[in-house]
Design a protein around this motif. Structure first.
Motif, PDB file in Angstrom:
ATOM      1  N   VAL A  60       0.850  -1.177   0.000  1.00 30.91           N
ATOM      2  CA  VAL A  60       0.000   0.000   0.000  1.00 30.91           C
ATOM      3  C   VAL A  60       0.891   1.234   0.000  1.00 30.91           C
ATOM      4  O   VAL A  60       1.828   1.343   0.778  1.00 30.91           O
ATOM      5  CB  VAL A  60      -0.916   0.012   1.245  1.00 30.91           C
ATOM      6  N   GLU A  61       0.591   2.162  -0.879  1.00 30.44           N
ATOM      7  CA  GLU A  61       1.372   3.394  -0.936  1.00 30.44           C
ATOM      8  C   GLU A  61       0.972   4.274   0.242  1.00 30.44           C
ATOM      9  O   GLU A  61      -0.199   4.565   0.452  1.00 30.44           O
ATOM     10  CB  GLU A  61       1.093   4.122  -2.246  1.00 30.44           C
ATOM     11  N   GLU A  62       1.974   4.687   1.017  1.00 29.65           N
ATOM     12  CA  GLU A  62       1.699   5.519   2.184  1.00 29.65           C
ATOM     13  C   GLU A  62       1.569   6.973   1.770  1.00 29.65           C
ATOM     14  O   GLU A  62       2.358   7.476   0.983  1.00 29.65           O
ATOM     15  CB  GLU A  62       2.804   5.352   3.216  1.00 29.65           C
ATOM     16  N   GLN A  63       0.570   7.645   2.319  1.00 30.21           N
ATOM     17  CA  GLN A  63       0.330   9.042   2.046  1.00 30.21           C
ATOM     18  C   GLN A  63       0.776   9.863   3.250  1.00 30.21           C
ATOM     19  O   GLN A  63       0.607   9.433   4.388  1.00 30.21           O
ATOM     20  CB  GLN A  63      -1.164   9.294   1.780  1.00 30.21           C
ATOM     21  N   PRO A  64       1.319  11.051   3.022  1.00 31.68           N
ATOM     22  CA  PRO A  64       1.714  11.879   4.168  1.00 31.68           C
ATOM     23  C   PRO A  64       0.480  12.343   4.948  1.00 31.68           C
ATOM     24  O   PRO A  64      -0.595  12.533   4.383  1.00 31.68           O
ATOM     25  CB  PRO A  64       2.427  13.064   3.519  1.00 31.68           C
ATOM     26  N   VAL A  65       0.659  12.495   6.244  1.00 31.21           N
ATOM     27  CA  VAL A  65      -0.428  12.938   7.102  1.00 31.21           C
ATOM     28  C   VAL A  65      -0.349  14.452   7.252  1.00 31.21           C
ATOM     29  O   VAL A  65       0.685  14.997   7.609  1.00 31.21           O
ATOM     30  CB  VAL A  65      -0.323  12.272   8.495  1.00 31.21           C
ATOM     31  N   VAL A  66      -1.457  15.121   6.960  1.00 32.23           N
ATOM     32  CA  VAL A  66      -1.507  16.571   7.086  1.00 32.23           C
ATOM     33  C   VAL A  66      -2.043  16.885   8.471  1.00 32.23           C
ATOM     34  O   VAL A  66      -3.175  16.537   8.805  1.00 32.23           O
ATOM     35  CB  VAL A  66      -2.412  17.194   5.999  1.00 32.23           C
ATOM     36  N   VAL A  67      -1.210  17.532   9.285  1.00 34.76           N
ATOM     37  CA  VAL A  67      -1.588  17.824  10.653  1.00 34.76           C
ATOM     38  C   VAL A  67      -2.217  19.212  10.761  1.00 34.76           C
ATOM     39  O   VAL A  67      -3.173  19.420  11.482  1.00 34.76           O
ATOM     40  CB  VAL A  67      -0.369  17.726  11.596  1.00 34.76           C
ATOM     41  N   GLU A  68      -1.683  20.165  10.040  1.00 31.22           N
ATOM     42  CA  GLU A  68      -2.168  21.532  10.149  1.00 31.22           C
ATOM     43  C   GLU A  68      -3.395  21.752   9.280  1.00 31.22           C
ATOM     44  O   GLU A  68      -3.496  21.229   8.189  1.00 31.22           O
ATOM     45  CB  GLU A  68      -1.077  22.509   9.702  1.00 31.22           C
ATOM     46  N   GLU A  69      -4.321  22.535   9.810  1.00 31.04           N
ATOM     47  CA  GLU A  69      -5.460  22.951   9.027  1.00 31.04           C
ATOM     48  C   GLU A  69      -5.094  24.260   8.351  1.00 31.04           C
ATOM     49  O   GLU A  69      -4.200  24.977   8.782  1.00 31.04           O
ATOM     50  CB  GLU A  69      -6.683  23.151   9.927  1.00 31.04           C
ATOM     51  N   SER A  70      -5.809  24.603   7.297  1.00 30.44           N
ATOM     52  CA  SER A  70      -5.510  25.846   6.594  1.00 30.44           C
ATOM     53  C   SER A  70      -6.005  27.038   7.410  1.00 30.44           C
ATOM     54  O   SER A  70      -6.814  26.917   8.324  1.00 30.44           O
ATOM     55  CB  SER A  70      -6.169  25.835   5.214  1.00 30.44           C
ATOM     56  N   ASP A  71      -5.492  28.221   7.065  1.00 30.41           N
ATOM     57  CA  ASP A  71      -5.916  29.452   7.732  1.00 30.41           C
ATOM     58  C   ASP A  71      -7.390  29.698   7.449  1.00 30.41           C
ATOM     59  O   ASP A  71      -7.934  29.246   6.448  1.00 30.41           O
ATOM     60  CB  ASP A  71      -5.099  30.639   7.220  1.00 30.41           C
TER      61      ASP A  71
END
Length: 117
Positions: A60-71
């Motif tokens: 399975v290709e791992e996707q980066p985890v986005v921790v920050e929400e946008s402004d």
């Protein structure tokens, strides 16, 4: 104490005795074979090494985890002077002015009921 033998004319009783003896013999043989199978399985288990260090590559290709929400763009419903939201973050807000703020600031003000909707 052994069960009494059946009379010579009691065909059903003699047949039952023979079948019971055959069943007991068969059960003993099965118990021996199960014991042998258990010993073999346990010896195979004892000689097997489970490798937890070199695990196979993931398919399975791992996707980066986005921790920050946008402004986010907000408007407050009350004047706020020098409020501290987070460590070392001082903010001043006036009613009727739109502000672009980090998501954690917008979330905090929303929880406190200070945002205009």
């Amino acid at each position: 104490m052994a069960a009494p033998r059946k009379a010579a004319g009691d065909l059903t009783g003699r047949t039952a005795e023979k079948l019971a003896a055959a069943r007991d013999t068969e059960a003993k043989e099965r118990a021996k074979s199960m014991a042998t199978a258990t010993v073999v399985a346990e010896s195979e288990k004892a000689n097997t090494v489970v490798d937890l260090v070199d695990q196979p590559a993931s398919t399975v290709e791992e996707q980066p985890v986005v921790v920050e929400e946008s402004d986010r763009v907000i408007r407050v419903n009350a004047d706020l002077n020098d409020v501290v939201i987070g460590q070392g973050n001082y903010f001043t807000f006036e009613v009727g002015v739109q502000y672009r703020v980090p998501a954690f600031v917008a979330n905090h003000l929303e929880e406190k009921g200070l945002l205009w909707h």
